[in-house]
Design a protein around this motif. Structure first.
Motif, PDB file in Angstrom:
ATOM      1  N   GLU A   1     -47.121  44.324 -24.329  1.00 39.53           N
ATOM      2  CA  GLU A   1     -46.160  43.677 -25.234  1.00 39.53           C
ATOM      3  C   GLU A   1     -45.411  42.562 -24.504  1.00 39.53           C
TER       4      GLU A   1
ATOM      5  N   TYR B   1     -47.807  39.637 -23.624  1.00 40.41           N
ATOM      6  CA  TYR B   1     -48.178  38.839 -24.795  1.00 40.41           C
ATOM      7  C   TYR B   1     -47.170  37.709 -24.993  1.00 40.41           C
ATOM      8  N   ASP B   2     -45.902  38.017 -24.757  1.00 37.98           N
ATOM      9  CA  ASP B   2     -44.846  37.009 -24.866  1.00 37.98           C
ATOM     10  C   ASP B   2     -44.982  35.984 -23.734  1.00 37.98           C
TER      11      ASP B   2
ATOM     12  N   GLU C   1     -35.693  28.978 -22.865  1.00 39.33           N
ATOM     13  CA  GLU C   1     -36.601  30.003 -23.408  1.00 39.33           C
ATOM     14  C   GLU C   1     -36.410  31.327 -22.673  1.00 39.33           C
TER      15      GLU C   1
ATOM     16  N   GLU D   1     -33.311  34.163 -23.449  1.00 40.51           N
ATOM     17  CA  GLU D   1     -33.533  35.203 -24.460  1.00 40.51           C
ATOM     18  C   GLU D   1     -34.764  36.052 -24.143  1.00 40.51           C
ATOM     19  N   ALA D   2     -35.837  35.392 -23.718  1.00 42.09           N
ATOM     20  CA  ALA D   2     -37.079  36.132 -23.472  1.00 42.09           C
ATOM     21  C   ALA D   2     -36.866  37.207 -22.409  1.00 42.09           C
TER      22      ALA D   2
ATOM     23  N   ALA E   1     -34.082  38.589 -21.420  1.00 46.32           N
ATOM     24  CA  ALA E   1     -33.154  39.648 -21.831  1.00 46.32           C
ATOM     25  C   ALA E   1     -33.938  40.761 -22.534  1.00 46.32           C
ATOM     26  N   VAL E   2     -34.986  40.373 -23.247  1.00 44.32           N
ATOM     27  CA  VAL E   2     -35.886  41.348 -23.873  1.00 44.32           C
ATOM     28  C   VAL E   2     -36.745  42.023 -22.801  1.00 44.32           C
TER      29      VAL E   2
ATOM     30  N   GLU F   1     -36.388  42.400 -19.680  1.00 47.81           N
ATOM     31  CA  GLU F   1     -35.661  43.286 -18.764  1.00 47.81           C
ATOM     32  C   GLU F   1     -35.642  44.717 -19.298  1.00 47.81           C
TER      33      GLU F   1
ATOM     34  N   VAL G   1     -37.592  46.031 -21.640  1.00 51.23           N
ATOM     35  CA  VAL G   1     -38.954  46.565 -21.753  1.00 51.23           C
ATOM     36  C   VAL G   1     -39.454  47.004 -20.373  1.00 51.23           C
TER      37      VAL G   1
END
Lengths: 336, 72
Positions: free
Chosen positions: A167, A170-171, A267, A270-271, A273-274, A276, A278
């Protein structure tokens, strides 16, 4: 990409071996601090690169040359030992301080243990355009293959941590859109800053401290045994990204850099922060639940990430404060 | 895809499968990645998205924001 310039007799011998039809083992004799040894780090970087994009002047089959792998193994033994020694105090404190089932808290403790070199603050408030460009050059070694090392873990994980890593990746790899591939976003940032965006273009300019940051990821990536360290590294990397990226955006705006430079770091506020959450919770915590024996290596990886980053960052900030640069122009002239 | 919300202790909420997140002022923000982190500390400068600020304000009392995730 061509092989980089050698930085001493050892790397010169290794590169000569790499371009030969039947590469011979070049013995590595650890005589200096391997973390700051230019000769050793450039040789190791080039040997690892055979497993990423390779070199135009090296036969692709040499990735699995027994002679070159023997040289790499000697370098890696010294490198891994140095990394374990560097991080052992912080890892020990994190294991003592927190409950063993709280991996994210332990990763946070290892991160807090590292000294902040003040790189992000310097770039935000003080750096000149030239210093900011230099920062991009150092970072280009990793960001032009952003997340590639960590992708090696996917077939080595199973269940929840595998799903979480996929996941996250993929980002990193664009979320299905070529123009959102993070390494491409960074190449655009380099272009926006007037720098060469070509993969490997800046390898001859960066010092051992920057190479070590990259070599540590490859060491963890290319050995299944060290997958815990690879995931701990990822968790620490993502956990120490959002807040600095905000400062990098501020610095780029202050200096009036092209929007492509700010876009890259913007970018990542925010990316990451997610990522981290996960990486710490869904990957590392779950991985340690599956394999408790990997707990110490997860923290090793986290410690290596922040400690090597701090060393590379301090080298830049110290050089800049002295009106100097941490890039290797002098060395380049010497070995040319 | 069904929507899933995962609360991270002392951190944001990870939201998967949402098309948009409605902020405290009622504005809709489209999600642009497969999983988004929604601020729960109320101090993000990029609300409704988490920007990591919770880590520097942990001493302050948490101030939950109003969150509503629309299923896709």
């Amino acid at each position: 990409m061509q092989l980089p310039r050698p930085r001493g007799p050892f790397s010169a011998q290794v590169f000569a071996s790499m371009v030969s039809p039947d590469p011979a083992h070049v013995a590595y004799d650890a005589h200096a601090d391997v973390l700051s040894d230019e000769d050793a780090q450039i040789a190791l970087w080039a040997l690892y690169e055979l497993s990423y994009r390779g070199f135009d002047d090296v036969d692709a089959r040499h990735e699995w040359s027994p002679g070159l792998l023997a040289t790499r193994a000697q370098l890696e033994a010294a490198f891994e030992q140095a990394l374990r020694e560097l991080t052992e105090p912080a890892v020990g404190r994190a294991l003592d301080a927190d409950r063993p089932d709280r991996v994210p808290a332990q990763i946070a403790a290892v991160i807090d243990d590292a000294e902040d070199a003040g790189l992000a603050r310097f770039l935000q408030r003080e750096a000149t355009e030239e210093q900011y460009r230099e920062f991009l050059v150092h970072r280009s070694i990793y960001h032009l293959k952003e997340s590639d090392p960590h992708a090696f873990a996917i077939p080595r994980l199973d269940g929840a941590p595998k799903v979480a890593l996929a996941e996250l990746q993929y980002d990193e790899f664009g979320g299905g859109r070529v123009d959102r591939l993070h390494s491409t976003l960074f190449a655009r940032a380099l272009e926006g800053a007037g720098l060469d965006p070509t993969y490997g273009a800046h390898i001859d300019a960066v010092p051992a401290a920057t190479l070590a940051v990259n070599n540590a990821m490859s060491l963890f990536a290319l050995h299944r045994r060290l997958r815990g360290a690879l995931m701990g590294h990822l968790a620490a990397f993502e956990s120490t990204s959002s807040l600095p990226c905000r400062r990098y955006v501020g610095g780029a705006e202050r200096l009036g850099f092209d929007a492509r430079v700010t876009a890259y770091f913007d970018e990542h506020v925010e990316a990451d922060a997610v990522h981290e959450q996960v990486a710490c919770r869904s990957i590392c915590q779950r991985l340690v639940e599956q394999h408790p024996e990997l707990q110490r290596d997860v923290l090793l990886g986290a410690g290596v990430c922040v400690q090597l980053d701090a060393r590379a960052g301090a080298l830049m900030v110290d050089a800049w404060r002295a009106g100097d640069s941490a890039l290797l122009d002098t060395l380049q002239q010497e070995v040319a | 895809m069904s929507c899933q919300v995962e609360i991270c202790p002392d951190g944001p909420a990870l939201v998967r499968g949402a098309d948009e997140v409605i902020d405290a002022a009622g504005r809709a923000h489209a999600t642009t990645r497969p999983v988004v982190a929604v601020c729960l500390c109320g101090r993000s400068q990029r609300a409704p998205w988490c920007d990591g600020t919770h880590k520097v304000v942990t001493a302050a009392a948490p101030r939950p924001s109003v969150v509503e995730a629309r299923d896709s």
